[in-house]
Motif scaffolding. Structure first.
Motif, PDB file in Angstrom:
ATOM      1  N   GLU A  86     -34.697 -16.879  64.350  1.00  0.00           N
ATOM      2  CA  GLU A  86     -34.542 -15.868  65.397  1.00  0.00           C
ATOM      3  C   GLU A  86     -33.102 -15.662  65.845  1.00  0.00           C
ATOM      4  OE1 GLU A  86     -38.645 -17.355  65.367  1.00  0.00           O
ATOM      5  OE2 GLU A  86     -36.744 -18.398  65.694  1.00  0.00           O
ATOM      6  N   LEU A  87     -32.276 -16.680  65.805  1.00  0.00           N
ATOM      7  CA  LEU A  87     -30.926 -16.552  66.362  1.00  0.00           C
ATOM      8  C   LEU A  87     -30.108 -15.456  65.681  1.00  0.00           C
ATOM      9  CD1 LEU A  87     -29.801 -20.223  67.149  1.00  0.00           C
ATOM     10  CD2 LEU A  87     -30.650 -18.461  68.696  1.00  0.00           C
ATOM     11  N   PRO A  88     -30.080 -15.353  64.349  1.00  0.00           N
ATOM     12  CA  PRO A  88     -29.330 -14.236  63.761  1.00  0.00           C
ATOM     13  C   PRO A  88     -29.857 -12.876  64.193  1.00  0.00           C
ATOM     14  CG  PRO A  88     -29.755 -15.922  62.111  1.00  0.00           C
ATOM     15  CD  PRO A  88     -30.568 -16.284  63.304  1.00  0.00           C
ATOM     16  N   ALA A  89     -31.182 -12.741  64.314  1.00  0.00           N
ATOM     17  CA  ALA A  89     -31.744 -11.459  64.749  1.00  0.00           C
ATOM     18  C   ALA A  89     -31.369 -11.154  66.195  1.00  0.00           C
ATOM     19  CB  ALA A  89     -33.264 -11.480  64.589  1.00  0.00           C
ATOM     20  N   ILE A  90     -31.409 -12.180  67.052  1.00  0.00           N
ATOM     21  CA  ILE A  90     -31.024 -11.968  68.455  1.00  0.00           C
ATOM     22  C   ILE A  90     -29.569 -11.533  68.549  1.00  0.00           C
ATOM     23  CG2 ILE A  90     -30.675 -13.124  70.665  1.00  0.00           C
ATOM     24  CD1 ILE A  90     -33.038 -14.889  70.025  1.00  0.00           C
ATOM     25  N   PHE A  91     -28.697 -12.209  67.814  1.00  0.00           N
ATOM     26  CA  PHE A  91     -27.279 -11.881  67.893  1.00  0.00           C
ATOM     27  C   PHE A  91     -26.983 -10.514  67.277  1.00  0.00           C
ATOM     28  CE2 PHE A  91     -25.382 -16.402  68.369  1.00  0.00           C
ATOM     29  CZ  PHE A  91     -26.144 -16.570  69.514  1.00  0.00           C
TER      30      PHE A  91
ATOM     31  N   VAL B 249     -14.210  -0.671  56.032  1.00  0.00           N
ATOM     32  CA  VAL B 249     -14.169  -2.116  55.749  1.00  0.00           C
ATOM     33  C   VAL B 249     -14.672  -2.904  56.953  1.00  0.00           C
ATOM     34  CG1 VAL B 249     -12.635  -4.050  55.262  1.00  0.00           C
ATOM     35  CG2 VAL B 249     -12.316  -1.874  54.073  1.00  0.00           C
ATOM     36  N   ALA B 250     -14.242  -2.513  58.150  1.00  0.00           N
ATOM     37  CA  ALA B 250     -14.697  -3.215  59.346  1.00  0.00           C
ATOM     38  C   ALA B 250     -16.198  -3.062  59.542  1.00  0.00           C
ATOM     39  CB  ALA B 250     -13.946  -2.688  60.568  1.00  0.00           C
ATOM     40  N   ALA B 251     -16.732  -1.866  59.274  1.00  0.00           N
ATOM     41  CA  ALA B 251     -18.169  -1.638  59.432  1.00  0.00           C
ATOM     42  C   ALA B 251     -18.971  -2.439  58.414  1.00  0.00           C
ATOM     43  CB  ALA B 251     -18.481  -0.151  59.302  1.00  0.00           C
ATOM     44  N   VAL B 252     -18.455  -2.560  57.191  1.00  0.00           N
ATOM     45  CA  VAL B 252     -19.156  -3.344  56.171  1.00  0.00           C
ATOM     46  C   VAL B 252     -19.161  -4.829  56.540  1.00  0.00           C
ATOM     47  CG1 VAL B 252     -19.061  -4.087  53.764  1.00  0.00           C
ATOM     48  CG2 VAL B 252     -18.729  -1.679  54.341  1.00  0.00           C
ATOM     49  N   THR B 253     -18.075  -5.302  57.147  1.00  0.00           N
ATOM     50  CA  THR B 253     -17.979  -6.716  57.531  1.00  0.00           C
ATOM     51  C   THR B 253     -18.708  -7.005  58.832  1.00  0.00           C
ATOM     52  OG1 THR B 253     -15.756  -6.562  56.587  1.00  0.00           O
ATOM     53  CG2 THR B 253     -16.324  -8.617  57.678  1.00  0.00           C
ATOM     54  N   ALA B 254     -18.986  -5.973  59.630  1.00  0.00           N
ATOM     55  CA  ALA B 254     -19.547  -6.169  60.972  1.00  0.00           C
ATOM     56  C   ALA B 254     -20.888  -6.904  60.993  1.00  0.00           C
ATOM     57  CB  ALA B 254     -19.672  -4.814  61.671  1.00  0.00           C
ATOM     58  N   PRO B 255     -21.856  -6.601  60.114  1.00  0.00           N
ATOM     59  CA  PRO B 255     -23.119  -7.357  60.172  1.00  0.00           C
ATOM     60  C   PRO B 255     -22.944  -8.855  59.988  1.00  0.00           C
ATOM     61  CG  PRO B 255     -23.399  -5.368  58.876  1.00  0.00           C
ATOM     62  CD  PRO B 255     -21.932  -5.491  59.149  1.00  0.00           C
ATOM     63  N   ALA B 256     -22.031  -9.249  59.087  1.00  0.00           N
ATOM     64  CA  ALA B 256     -21.785 -10.679  58.904  1.00  0.00           C
ATOM     65  C   ALA B 256     -21.134 -11.293  60.133  1.00  0.00           C
ATOM     66  CB  ALA B 256     -20.896 -10.899  57.679  1.00  0.00           C
ATOM     67  N   LEU B 257     -20.214 -10.543  60.767  1.00  0.00           N
ATOM     68  CA  LEU B 257     -19.576 -11.043  61.977  1.00  0.00           C
ATOM     69  C   LEU B 257     -20.579 -11.180  63.118  1.00  0.00           C
ATOM     70  CD1 LEU B 257     -16.955 -11.786  63.492  1.00  0.00           C
ATOM     71  CD2 LEU B 257     -16.690  -9.351  64.031  1.00  0.00           C
ATOM     72  N   ALA B 258     -21.536 -10.267  63.176  1.00  0.00           N
ATOM     73  CA  ALA B 258     -22.507 -10.300  64.265  1.00  0.00           C
ATOM     74  C   ALA B 258     -23.517 -11.430  64.121  1.00  0.00           C
ATOM     75  CB  ALA B 258     -23.248  -8.957  64.345  1.00  0.00           C
ATOM     76  N   THR B 259     -23.840 -11.833  62.898  1.00  0.00           N
ATOM     77  CA  THR B 259     -24.929 -12.795  62.681  1.00  0.00           C
ATOM     78  C   THR B 259     -24.472 -14.200  62.321  1.00  0.00           C
ATOM     79  OG1 THR B 259     -25.070 -12.058  60.371  1.00  0.00           O
ATOM     80  CG2 THR B 259     -26.523 -10.993  61.968  1.00  0.00           C
TER      81      THR B 259
ATOM     82  N   GLY C 104     -17.420 -11.504  69.821  1.00  0.00           N
ATOM     83  CA  GLY C 104     -17.610 -11.256  68.394  1.00  0.00           C
ATOM     84  C   GLY C 104     -18.700 -10.232  68.141  1.00  0.00           C
ATOM     85  N   GLY C 105     -19.815 -10.355  68.874  1.00  0.00           N
ATOM     86  CA  GLY C 105     -20.873  -9.361  68.727  1.00  0.00           C
ATOM     87  C   GLY C 105     -20.448  -7.991  69.206  1.00  0.00           C
ATOM     88  N   LEU C 106     -19.686  -7.950  70.307  1.00  0.00           N
ATOM     89  CA  LEU C 106     -19.208  -6.664  70.806  1.00  0.00           C
ATOM     90  C   LEU C 106     -18.287  -5.991  69.803  1.00  0.00           C
ATOM     91  CD1 LEU C 106     -18.975  -4.644  73.161  1.00  0.00           C
ATOM     92  CD2 LEU C 106     -17.071  -6.033  74.033  1.00  0.00           C
ATOM     93  N   ALA C 107     -17.414  -6.762  69.158  1.00  0.00           N
ATOM     94  CA  ALA C 107     -16.520  -6.183  68.152  1.00  0.00           C
ATOM     95  C   ALA C 107     -17.313  -5.631  66.976  1.00  0.00           C
ATOM     96  CB  ALA C 107     -15.533  -7.247  67.670  1.00  0.00           C
ATOM     97  N   ALA C 108     -18.330  -6.373  66.518  1.00  0.00           N
ATOM     98  CA  ALA C 108     -19.132  -5.907  65.391  1.00  0.00           C
ATOM     99  C   ALA C 108     -19.896  -4.638  65.742  1.00  0.00           C
ATOM    100  CB  ALA C 108     -20.098  -7.009  64.956  1.00  0.00           C
ATOM    101  N   GLY C 109     -20.542  -4.643  66.903  1.00  0.00           N
ATOM    102  CA  GLY C 109     -21.299  -3.448  67.293  1.00  0.00           C
ATOM    103  C   GLY C 109     -20.408  -2.236  67.502  1.00  0.00           C
TER     104      GLY C 109
END
Length: 392
Positions: free
Chosen positions: A253-258, A223-233, A111-116
């Motif tokens: 800390e966990l949202p910041a780490i992710f 749209v994917a880029a706008v949604t990406a921060p929510a998907l990452a955290t 999920g983090g890889l997709a967002a980044g």
């Protein structure tokens, strides 16, 4: 009651004994003491005479109480209490450990890889770097597809994922995450399919698709880029919302780490796939993501007190230390190897591997904290002591 019956005989003898006790019982009591202090065979176990009866005193009432050592508070018996053992009934933990398996830890990474990667693709789109945009879009689609597989595999049946879309509950991180994934997935898919537009013929129905796909891909990429921060955290919020001690206490800390891990892994994709001339946004993304990830990892390993132990010991500690080392190596390689494709690819691979280690380390650290009752009992007692001190 008839005197001929055995019960009547017993009662008559008992009454005769009671009437005879004032004549000789008083003298015996004055001579030998009462039943509480005498030394005969009928005394209780708490008397000095229990030694003659072959019974150990329990406890000896006539023994002098042991005094505390000089300098202690007050007198009385010195208590030797063994250290408390944090166990529970039948050897079971106080908290039920998470039933999630390795596929949820893999879901955290993909999920983090997709967002980044989608953020990387948006950067390549805005700065006219086609190789960077193409690598980000394709990787985002592959990663979100893997995320969907891992999530459905954990749920057991695909229909359960569909059933979660029946309700939109803002207070539930799982419900919010399901809707985020449902919006991000199709957008990432359209953006990735748009990269195949140059392969279509210029005429006919497919030619129409060749002309319409690029603008649709640009819109879907945004749209994917706008949604990406929510998907990452949101996965960090999901873990912190549980009762697992080391996850719940690390909620800042966990949202910041992710988020940092997602940025670093997306930057790694750009460093591996894009030529050096187009990898500038990926290098800047790597520095930003590594800074957030290292800051968050340092905090969870030092700020939480006792609850930081699961992140520093055993398998979680090894994974997080490896993640920090790989992150540092990836950032250094990204900055130094600006003109070396080999060094850039090596640093990108190190950043992706660092994201894997970090996600799995956080996952296993939380599971370890739920299995040991000490990480549940001690913080609860500390919080209770603080509340009691504040009320005084």
């Amino acid at each position: 009651m008839s005197p001929d019956r055995p019960v009547g005989d017993l009662f008559r003898r008992f009454r005769e004994r009671l009437s005879a006790e004032p004549e000789d019982g008083g003298a015996a009591e004055r001579e030998n003491g009462s039943r509480a202090t005498a030394a005969g065979p009928g005394v209780g176990r708490t008397d000095a005479g229990s030694h003659d009866a072959g019974l150990a005193p329990h406890p000896p009432r006539d023994a002098e109480p042991r005094r505390r050592r000089k300098g202690g508070r007050g007198g009385g018996e010195q208590l030797n209490v063994p250290p408390a053992e944090f166990t529970s009934y039948y050897g079971r933990p106080i908290l039920k450990p998470p039933v999630w398996r390795w596929d949820i830890a893999a879901y955290l990474f993909t999920g983090g890889l997709a967002a980044g990667s989608s953020l990387l693709a948006a950067g390549g789109q805005l700065t006219c770097r086609p190789a960077l945009r193409r690598a980000g879009r394709v990787t985002a689609l592959a990663a979100v597809g893997a995320s969907t597989y891992f999530l459905v595999n954990d749920l057991g049946r695909p229909s359960r994922f569909h059933h979660m879309l029946r309700v939109a509950k803002v207070t539930s991180p799982m419900s919010v995450g399901t809707w985020i994934l449902s919006v991000f997935g199709p957008a990432a898919g359209v953006a990735a399919i748009a990269e195949a537009a140059p392969l279509l013929p210029e005429r006919g129905v497919l030619g129409l698709g060749r002309r319409l796909l690029p603008p649709a891909g640009h819109a879907a990429g945004v749209v994917a880029a706008v949604t990406a921060p929510a998907l990452a955290t949101y996965t960090g919020v999901l873990l912190a919302d549980t009762a697992v001690p080391s996850w719940h206490e690390a909620y800042p800390e966990l949202p910041a780490i992710f988020a940092g891990s997602a940025l670093a892994s997306g930057a790694g994709v750009g460093l591996v796939a894009a030529p050096c001339a187009q990898a500038g946004p990926a290098r800047r993304l790597a520095v930003a993501g590594a800074a957030m990830e290292l800051w968050g990892s340092h905090r969870v390993e030092n700020r939480l007190g006792l609850l930081s132990e699961p992140y520093t010991q055993g398998t979680p500690g090894k994974l997080l230390r490896a993640g920090r080392a790989l992150t540092a190596a990836g950032v250094v390689g990204a900055l130094v190897g600006r003109r070396s494709r080999v060094l850039s690819a090596f640093s990108g691979g190190a950043l992706i591997a660092a994201s894997v280690c970090t996600r799995f380390g956080i996952f296993h650290g939380g599971v370890a904290s739920a299995r040991d009752p000490r990480y549940t009992v001690v913080p609860q007692r500390e919080r209770a002591d603080r509340r009691a001190a504040d009320q005084v």
